[in-house]
Structures are given as structure tokens and as C-alpha cells.
Scaffold this motif. Structure first.
Motif, PDB file in Angstrom:
ATOM      1  N   TYR A   1      -8.805  -6.714   3.636  1.00  0.00           N
ATOM      2  CA  TYR A   1      -9.161  -5.478   3.561  1.00  0.00           C
ATOM      3  C   TYR A   1      -7.604  -4.962   3.006  1.00  0.00           C
ATOM      4  CZ  TYR A   1      -9.696  -0.650   5.124  1.00  0.00           C
ATOM      5  OH  TYR A   1      -9.741   0.736   5.288  1.00  0.00           O
ATOM      6  N   SER A   2      -6.505  -5.182   3.626  1.00  0.00           N
ATOM      7  CA  SER A   2      -5.081  -4.898   3.586  1.00  0.00           C
ATOM      8  C   SER A   2      -4.866  -5.034   2.196  1.00  0.00           C
ATOM      9  CB  SER A   2      -4.112  -5.293   4.677  1.00  0.00           C
ATOM     10  OG  SER A   2      -4.578  -5.114   5.837  1.00  0.00           O
ATOM     11  N   SER A   3      -5.242  -6.196   1.691  1.00  0.00           N
ATOM     12  CA  SER A   3      -4.831  -6.770   0.395  1.00  0.00           C
ATOM     13  C   SER A   3      -5.479  -5.763  -0.741  1.00  0.00           C
ATOM     14  CB  SER A   3      -5.148  -8.014   0.120  1.00  0.00           C
ATOM     15  OG  SER A   3      -4.282  -8.932   0.809  1.00  0.00           O
ATOM     16  N   ALA A   4      -6.685  -5.302  -0.539  1.00  0.00           N
ATOM     17  CA  ALA A   4      -7.543  -4.614  -1.436  1.00  0.00           C
ATOM     18  C   ALA A   4      -7.026  -3.213  -1.465  1.00  0.00           C
ATOM     19  CB  ALA A   4      -8.777  -4.545  -1.007  1.00  0.00           C
ATOM     20  N   LYS A   5      -6.576  -2.583  -0.246  1.00  0.00           N
ATOM     21  CA  LYS A   5      -6.153  -1.227  -0.354  1.00  0.00           C
ATOM     22  C   LYS A   5      -4.747  -1.341  -0.856  1.00  0.00           C
ATOM     23  CE  LYS A   5      -9.452   1.154   1.462  1.00  0.00           C
ATOM     24  NZ  LYS A   5     -10.247   2.119   0.924  1.00  0.00           N
ATOM     25  N   ALA A   6      -3.889  -2.261  -0.788  1.00  0.00           N
ATOM     26  CA  ALA A   6      -2.600  -2.297  -1.273  1.00  0.00           C
ATOM     27  C   ALA A   6      -2.814  -2.247  -2.960  1.00  0.00           C
ATOM     28  CB  ALA A   6      -1.873  -3.641  -0.782  1.00  0.00           C
ATOM     29  N   ALA A   7      -3.776  -3.041  -3.384  1.00  0.00           N
ATOM     30  CA  ALA A   7      -3.931  -3.021  -4.763  1.00  0.00           C
ATOM     31  C   ALA A   7      -4.290  -1.775  -5.388  1.00  0.00           C
ATOM     32  CB  ALA A   7      -5.297  -4.179  -5.126  1.00  0.00           C
ATOM     33  N   LEU A   8      -5.244  -1.203  -4.278  1.00  0.00           N
ATOM     34  CA  LEU A   8      -5.868   0.385  -4.812  1.00  0.00           C
ATOM     35  C   LEU A   8      -4.669   1.180  -4.759  1.00  0.00           C
ATOM     36  CD1 LEU A   8      -8.018   2.248  -5.311  1.00  0.00           C
ATOM     37  CD2 LEU A   8      -8.320   2.460  -2.827  1.00  0.00           C
ATOM     38  N   ALA A   9      -3.624   1.134  -4.015  1.00  0.00           N
ATOM     39  CA  ALA A   9      -2.521   2.056  -4.251  1.00  0.00           C
ATOM     40  C   ALA A   9      -1.653   1.872  -5.422  1.00  0.00           C
ATOM     41  CB  ALA A   9      -1.752   1.916  -2.806  1.00  0.00           C
ATOM     42  N   ASN A  10      -1.838   0.485  -5.560  1.00  0.00           N
ATOM     43  CA  ASN A  10      -0.828   0.137  -6.756  1.00  0.00           C
ATOM     44  C   ASN A  10      -1.549   0.773  -8.060  1.00  0.00           C
ATOM     45  OD1 ASN A  10       0.179  -1.548  -9.042  1.00  0.00           O
ATOM     46  ND2 ASN A  10       1.311  -2.182  -7.435  1.00  0.00           N
ATOM     47  N   TYR A  11      -2.727   0.415  -8.226  1.00  0.00           N
ATOM     48  CA  TYR A  11      -3.562   0.897  -9.294  1.00  0.00           C
ATOM     49  C   TYR A  11      -3.636   2.428  -9.418  1.00  0.00           C
ATOM     50  CZ  TYR A  11      -8.094   2.638 -11.444  1.00  0.00           C
ATOM     51  OH  TYR A  11      -8.926   3.247 -11.942  1.00  0.00           O
ATOM     52  N   SER A  12      -3.765   3.027  -8.211  1.00  0.00           N
ATOM     53  CA  SER A  12      -3.691   4.616  -8.297  1.00  0.00           C
ATOM     54  C   SER A  12      -2.449   5.053  -8.954  1.00  0.00           C
ATOM     55  CB  SER A  12      -3.950   4.999  -6.742  1.00  0.00           C
ATOM     56  OG  SER A  12      -3.866   6.705  -6.804  1.00  0.00           O
ATOM     57  N   LYS A  13      -1.332   4.593  -8.537  1.00  0.00           N
ATOM     58  CA  LYS A  13       0.130   4.978  -8.997  1.00  0.00           C
ATOM     59  C   LYS A  13       0.216   4.919 -10.595  1.00  0.00           C
ATOM     60  CE  LYS A  13       4.455   6.459  -8.554  1.00  0.00           C
ATOM     61  NZ  LYS A  13       4.547   7.636  -7.825  1.00  0.00           N
ATOM     62  N   ALA A  14      -0.254   3.513 -10.866  1.00  0.00           N
ATOM     63  CA  ALA A  14      -0.073   3.263 -12.409  1.00  0.00           C
ATOM     64  C   ALA A  14      -1.026   4.124 -13.027  1.00  0.00           C
ATOM     65  CB  ALA A  14      -0.737   1.810 -12.649  1.00  0.00           C
TER      66      ALA A  14
END
Length: 267
Positions: A159-172
Motif C-alpha cells: 500500500y505504501s509503495s502504491a501511494k508513493a508511486a501515485l504521488a510521483n505520478y501526480s507530480k509528473a
């Protein structure tokens, strides 16, 4: 708890705006966001895997499993056919059912299901609903991440990894779309006392033989404590989202807004 009912909501602030909030039922943050944006004058469509018993306006609800490609396709097609597109998209759906016990008991399927729900659902919906936003030269997208992306643990690593990826994607995505008139931001809630959280607290209380206030405190302590001294209410997260999708936040782009009562102590 503090009563925020005295806060005046401008019923015309989002007048005429077409909004989709995923996962907007069952007493969670999504439902609070739906209510808040509706009060501000928006036409708000929502989704869930099952149809709620109290459904009032069937044309504003889409039954779909957003963690699947078929589910997101169904949602996008309905929105485009029925409403011609969106002005605001709030990717709220999230969560995890990964088993406890560490990495050796978490299978590929567990990881994939968690990423499908917490990352790919947003990616697919964004992709499906962006063309009309780009054509009209305006839009707002909100991704609901989590402070858990900063607190990976044995039982929350997927879950933490998926949300970290979502934050990264959102920024890009924010960087790509800002020149085209579309603002993208994310919201990272902390311990928010949704109906699901209430059920967790009640279950812990039964298992430990204590009352709910002690079980709630134990959960707060497990996060290192909450400086403000209490959990968040879904309505408080909804107020932040309502601000970010409004013209009052017209210069806020590519930012993750933490709403956690002070749990995250790093800069």
C-alpha cells in the motif's frame, strides 16, 4: 469535537461544474467530498463496486470495480456519453487487503491488486477522461494519496509503495498538464475516522477488552501520536479538496497537501 457546521459554503462556487469522485459511498472521505462539492453547486457523479441502498439519483452513480481496466473503461464511457466530459476529477478510491505477516506471505496477486486499486485506477481514469479536458483547455485533477507513503511498514509495504508511486505520478502529470490549463494536485490524509476506521477501532476494542477510546488512542500511538490530539473527520479532508478544486486555488499546481494533525514531523 469541534463543530464546523457554522462554516458558510458558497452554493454557486462550483455551479455548472461536472465532477467525478470515485468511491463516494459508505461513510468515507469520498462521501464527504461528494456532499461538500454538491453543496457548492457542482453536479457530482460517484462510483462504487456495489450500488448503495439509499441511492437517490441513479444517473449520478456508476456501479463499477475501478481496480479493473473494464471498470475504468465503463466509467469513462458513461461520463463521456452522458455528460460530455468533466471539469473536475477526484481520484479518491484506495485501500488494501494485503495479508499481514510480511513480504514472504504477500504474493504477486496481493501486490498487483493493491497497485491496481491505488495507482492504476487513477492512471486509467485520468487517461480516459483527459481528452475533453484538453479540448476545453480547463480541468482539475485531485489524487488522494496517504501519509502511509512516508511510513512503509511490514504490513503496509504494498500500500505504501502504491501511494508513493501515485504521488510521483501526480507530480509528473501536473508538470505535463499545467501549460494546457489543467491543474493536478494531491491530498495526503492521515488517520481519518471513516466508517471503516470506526469498525477497526470497535474490533480492536473487542479483541483487547477495552473501550473504543482506548483502542483509538492505541492506534494513534502506533503512528507516533497525533500532535493535535485527535483523528481527522472526513469532512475536514473534504474541505481541503473543495478548496483545491476551486478557483481560489488557481495557482496551486503539482503539490501534495498533507492533512494529518501533525503526524508527519519531517520537512
Amino acid at each position: 469535537m469541534e463543530n464546523s457546521s457554522h462554516i458558510i459554503i458558497d452554493p454557486k462556487e462550483l455551479n455548472g461544474k461536472r465532477v467525478l469522485v470515485t468511491g463516494g459511498t459508505k461513510g468515507g472521505m469520498g462521501e464527504a467530498i461528494v456532499k461538500r462539492l454538491t453543496k457548492a453547486g457542482a453536479t457530482v457523479i460517484t462510483t462504487a463496486r456495489t450500488t448503495p441502498d439509499e441511492l437517490k439519483e441513479s444517473d449520478l452513480f456508476i456501479q463499477a470495480d475501478i481496480s479493473t481496466p473494464d471498470g475504468t473503461t465503463k466509467i469513462a464511457e458513461y461520463i463521456l456519453e452522458r455528460f460530455g466530459g468533466l471539469d473536475i476529477l477526484v481520484n479518491n478510491v484506495g485501500g488494501s487487503s494485503t495479508p499481514t505477516g510480511g513480504v514472504l506471505v504477500q504474493t504477486d496477486a496481493d501486490w498487483q491488486r493493491t497497485f491496481d486499486t491505488n495507482l492504476f485506477a487513477a492512471v486509467r481514469l485520468d487517461r480516459g477522461l483527459l481528452p475533453p479536458m484538453l479540448k476545453q483547455g480547463y480541468g482539475v485533477i485531485i489524487h488522494v494519496t496517504s501519509i502511509q507513503r512516508r511510513f512503509p511498514g511490514e504490513n503496509t509495504m504494498a500500500y505504501s509503495s502504491a501511494k508513493a508511486a501515485l504521488a510521483n505520478y501526480s507530480k509528473a502529470l501536473a508538470t505535463e498538464l499545467a501549460p494546457k490549463g489543467i491543474r493536478v494536485n494531491s491530498v495526503a490524509p492521515g488517520f481519518t475516522e471513516t466508517k471503516a476506521a470506526e469498525r477497526l477501532i470497535e474490533r480492536m476494542a473487542r479483541e483487547r477488552g477495552c473501550d473504543c477510546s482506548d483502542a483509538r488512542q492505541a492506534l494513534m500511538d502506533s503512528l507516533g501520536g497525533i500532535p493535535i490530539g485527535r483523528t481527522a473527520r472526513p469532512e475536514e479532508v473534504a474541505k481541503l479538496v473543495a478548496f483545491l478544486v476551486s478557483n481560489r486555488a488557481s495557482y496551486i499546481v503539482g503539490a501534495e497537501h498533507t492533512i494529518d494533525g501533525g503526524i508527519v514531523r519531517t520537512i
